[in-house]
Design a protein around this motif. Structure first.
Motif, mmCIF file in Angstrom:
data_model
loop_
_atom_site.group_PDB
_atom_site.id
_atom_site.type_symbol
_atom_site.label_atom_id
_atom_site.label_comp_id
_atom_site.label_asym_id
_atom_site.label_seq_id
_atom_site.Cartn_x
_atom_site.Cartn_y
_atom_site.Cartn_z
ATOM 1 N N GLY A 270 61.192 32.247 66.234
ATOM 2 C CA GLY A 270 61.829 30.941 66.118
ATOM 3 C C GLY A 270 62.987 30.786 67.078
ATOM 4 N N ILE A 271 63.782 31.837 67.222
ATOM 5 C CA ILE A 271 64.917 31.785 68.146
ATOM 6 C C ILE A 271 64.438 31.566 69.569
ATOM 7 N N ASN A 272 63.350 32.239 69.965
ATOM 8 C CA ASN A 272 62.815 32.050 71.312
ATOM 9 C C ASN A 272 62.321 30.626 71.529
ATOM 10 N N ILE A 273 61.697 30.037 70.520
ATOM 11 C CA ILE A 273 61.227 28.651 70.644
ATOM 12 C C ILE A 273 62.400 27.721 70.934
ATOM 13 N N VAL A 274 63.499 27.919 70.208
ATOM 14 C CA VAL A 274 64.676 27.072 70.386
ATOM 15 C C VAL A 274 65.380 27.384 71.702
ATOM 16 N N PRO B 183 67.018 36.856 73.568
ATOM 17 C CA PRO B 183 66.505 35.596 74.107
ATOM 18 C C PRO B 183 67.547 34.834 74.923
ATOM 19 N N TRP B 184 68.775 34.771 74.415
ATOM 20 C CA TRP B 184 69.819 34.041 75.150
ATOM 21 C C TRP B 184 70.256 34.808 76.391
ATOM 22 N N LEU B 185 70.312 36.139 76.307
ATOM 23 C CA LEU B 185 70.628 36.935 77.494
ATOM 24 C C LEU B 185 69.562 36.773 78.564
ATOM 25 N N ASN B 186 68.317 36.704 78.129
ATOM 26 C CA ASN B 186 67.215 36.539 79.082
ATOM 27 C C ASN B 186 67.279 35.184 79.762
ATOM 28 N N ARG B 187 67.590 34.145 78.986
ATOM 29 C CA ARG B 187 67.681 32.826 79.616
ATOM 30 C C ARG B 187 68.888 32.753 80.548
ATOM 31 N N ALA B 188 69.972 33.434 80.176
ATOM 32 C CA ALA B 188 71.126 33.481 81.073
ATOM 33 C C ALA B 188 70.755 34.187 82.376
ATOM 34 N N LYS B 189 69.996 35.264 82.265
ATOM 35 C CA LYS B 189 69.571 36.019 83.446
ATOM 36 C C LYS B 189 68.677 35.191 84.359
ATOM 37 N N LEU B 190 67.761 34.415 83.753
ATOM 38 C CA LEU B 190 66.772 33.685 84.539
ATOM 39 C C LEU B 190 67.200 32.270 84.933
ATOM 40 N N HIS B 191 68.003 31.618 84.087
ATOM 41 C CA HIS B 191 68.333 30.207 84.334
ATOM 42 C C HIS B 191 69.808 29.946 84.577
ATOM 43 N N GLY B 192 70.636 30.985 84.464
ATOM 44 C CA GLY B 192 72.044 30.817 84.818
ATOM 45 C C GLY B 192 72.909 30.163 83.764
ATOM 46 N N ILE B 193 72.443 30.075 82.508
ATOM 47 C CA ILE B 193 73.340 29.585 81.469
ATOM 48 C C ILE B 193 74.403 30.654 81.217
#
Length: 410
Positions: free
Chosen positions: A110-114, A139-149
């Motif tokens: 669920g966290i990954n979906i969000v 999930p949030w670390l991965n999105r930060a790594k890939l998308h720069g959040i």
């Protein structure tokens, strides 16, 4: 107090797979009026004390029987059924509409979906805590790594007010999401969810909550609390089977979240013969985020677990969980041997208590407790090096007395 085992899914009944006679013969279980009697509904071993519900909540017999019956039914008929009834039951359990519930396999899904579905861009800030489970951190670390959040971790306070103050200090004009745990996996600290929602409204932020430890511990009404997204599992405090969970989302935010993984039941129509081939749109409900075949037996087990809680009373269960936690808190305090890491503030505690010794290693304490037949969890996360005790309705004060007796020898 009587609990009636839910019959197999409505879709199978409608298909004529189950007869009215079989529905009428559904078993009932007399739960009993005392916690000792309710304890007999669990197949837990009597030779040791299970104090690790925060990792996995053993199911009562009625849940296991429901899964077994459903597995037999699907495999003898060849009809794998549907999860409509289970979705309705889980939605009711947290005060939601079925349209607001996506069936997932665990909290992390669920966290990954969000996390991946929110429209975030490089530089957008997401506020998390320094006490995250890996399922909310990665999930949030991965999105930060890939998308720069940008992730902004905050330290929980000793009280709910301090925690809210720490969160508010971290908010800037670039902040977009409060991605926080409802109850931390490390110390069991209950975050003030209503206050977090109020902060989100004040600063126009999205709330994306890791609710792994919420349902089954606290009597929740998610729409009333006002949270935007809430991810949870059924295999912890709800006492359901592994492999089941749910994601709640506000009805008005279903289209705000982008669906990336789709399949059967995710769509509102598709056509490979048009020129060009097209996806006409998405399922208008949160069902778009759970796709293709689901395990009917497992979700029927999850629904049976929710019914088990309802039969006893969610408020009564929360009260009992807090009672055991307070009993253990007072007992550990009296020993004067350990540093209790879980907040003293009663509203910031529920079913988990973590502690450490300044003279004996946490792994050594864990080994000692294991030798005396106590199943606990060690907490290396966040550099705590602590021991975590989590209790549910199947536990007794006598078990906690035995635990305290062993800890007195440390």
């Amino acid at each position: 107090m009587t609990f009636t085992r839910r019959d197999f899914v409505k879709g199978v009944v409608a298909a004529g797979v189950l007869s009215k006679q079989s529905i009428a013969s559904a078993k009932t279980v007399e739960l009993g009026e005392t916690w000792e009697q309710i304890r007999t509904q669990f197949p837990l071993q009597s030779t040791r004390a299970y104090l690790n519900n925060g990792t996995f909540g053993p199911s009562p017999n009625i849940v296991l029987q429901t899964i077994q019956d459903a597995l037999l039914q699907t495999n003898t008929t060849g009809e794998y059924g549907h999860t409509t009834e289970a979705r309705e039951t889980l939605a009711h359990f947290v005060g939601a509409k079925p349209e607001e519930i996506s069936l997932t396999h665990n909290t992390t899904e669920g966290i990954n979906i969000v996390c991946w579905g929110l429209p975030l861009k490089a530089g957008d800030e997401v506020i998390i805590s320094l006490h995250e489970h890996v399922g909310n951190a990665l999930p949030w670390l991965n999105r930060a790594k890939l998308h720069g959040i940008v992730l902004k971790p905050v330290e929980p306070g000793y009280t709910a007010d301090e925690t809210l103050a720490n969160i508010e200090k971290a908010i800037t004009p670039k902040s977009r999401v409060l991605a926080l745990p409802h109850i931390t996996c490390t110390t069991g600290q209950v975050f003030p969810l209503e206050g977090i929602v109020a902060l989100a409204k004040k600063y126009d932020l999205i709330t994306a909550i890791d609710g792994a430890h919420g349902p089954g511990t606290l009597a929740l009404d998610l729409p009333k609390i006002g949270v935007d997204f809430y991810c949870s599992s059924c295999h912890k405090w709800m006492l359901g089977p592994n492999g089941t969970g749910f994601l709640y989302m506000k009805e008005e935010l279903i289209d705000y979240l982008q669906a990336y993984h789709v399949g059967a039941y995710s769509d509102a129509g598709w056509d490979l013969f048009s020129n060009p081939p097209q996806l006409e749109g998405y399922n208008p409900t949160a069902h778009r985020y759970d796709y293709a075949s689901q395990s009917t037996p497992l979700y029927m087990g999850a629904a049976a677990a929710a019914d088990f809680h309802e039969a006893i009373g969610k408020d009564k269960i929360e009260s009992r969980i807090r009672e055991l936690n307070q009993y253990l808190f007072e007992g550990l305090t009296e020993l004067k041997k350990f540093e209790i890491l879980t907040p003293k503030e009663s509203s910031s505690r529920a079913g988990v208590l973590s502690f450490k010794s300044n003279t004996v290693g946490y792994s050594d304490i864990g080994k000692l407790l294991s030798q005396h037949k106590f199943r606990v969890r060690l907490v290396p996360e966040s550099g705590l090096d602590a021991v975590r005790i989590s209790t549910h309705i199947y536990n007794t004060k006598e078990e906690l007395d035995g635990l305290l007796k062993v800890l007195a020898t440390v």
